[in-house]
Structures are given as structure tokens and as C-alpha cells.
Design a protein around this motif. Sequence first.
Motif, short mmCIF file in Angstrom:
data_model
loop_
_atom_site.label_atom_id
_atom_site.label_comp_id
_atom_site.label_asym_id
_atom_site.label_seq_id
_atom_site.Cartn_x
_atom_site.Cartn_y
_atom_site.Cartn_z
N PRO A 79 0.83 -1.06 -0.01
CA PRO A 79 0.00 -0.05 -0.26
C PRO A 79 0.87 1.21 -0.01
CG PRO A 79 -0.19 -1.30 2.07
CD PRO A 79 0.69 -1.93 1.16
N ASN A 80 0.55 2.25 -0.84
CA ASN A 80 1.09 3.76 -0.73
C ASN A 80 2.40 3.50 -1.28
OD1 ASN A 80 -1.16 4.69 0.59
ND2 ASN A 80 -0.23 3.87 2.34
N GLY A 83 3.75 6.69 -2.99
CA GLY A 83 4.26 7.79 -2.23
C GLY A 83 5.61 7.48 -1.76
#
Length: 119
Positions: A79-80, A83
Motif C-alpha cells: 500500500p502507498n 508515495g
Amino acid sequence: MKRSTKVSPEVKAVGDRLRGAIDNHSLSVEQVGQKIGLSSSQLYDRMKYGNLKLQEAVVLSQLLDIDLAWLAMGYEEIPNLEGIVTKFIELYQTKPETVESLLTTIDWLWFEERYRGNK
């Protein structure tokens, strides 16, 4: 003699990843089978049961432009990730040694988990 249809979840997952890779490619199952020397029914069998031979997996990974390790073992989604990568790139501009150190630590932890943690 009837063949057993019991397949472990790990092996079946190989077939599922193969099916997904073919579905995401511009070639049909028939075209893929033809290019690697398998009939359509043989390739469908590989997708259903995950029973790939190593040479078939290597050729499929090259033909479909997929990672052989992913085909064999899969990857968990992170996840992410986008980023995190952006932050690493930003940090690398000012502190490349810190990023390199962090990546080395991540590699070591991954190795420990994958190879030493499963004994």
C-alpha cells in the motif's frame, strides 16, 4: 487411470498468475500456446493447475514480459508504494547515503523473512 485434481493453493496461484498475464497481454491463449509449442488445451491445463515446466515458465515470462520470480511466487501489494518511492527520490537528492542504507536494510530484512524465517 484418472489424474488427481488436488492442487495446492501455491501451485494453483501460479496458474492464476499465468491466466492474468495472458489476459493482460495482446496475444490470445491460442497464440501464446502456439509460440511456446503447446496446444490450447495444454496451456489451459497449465493455467488451471499451475503445472508449468521450468522451461515453459522461462519462455512465457519472456513472451509475456513478466518477471519469472513473480510468476513462480507472486508479490504482495504494497500500500502507498508510489508515495514511498516519491519520498525516497526526494530524500536521495539531499542524502543519497541514507537512502542507500535504508534500501540495504530493506533487502536484508526481506532476505531474512523470505529465506531464514521459513525454516
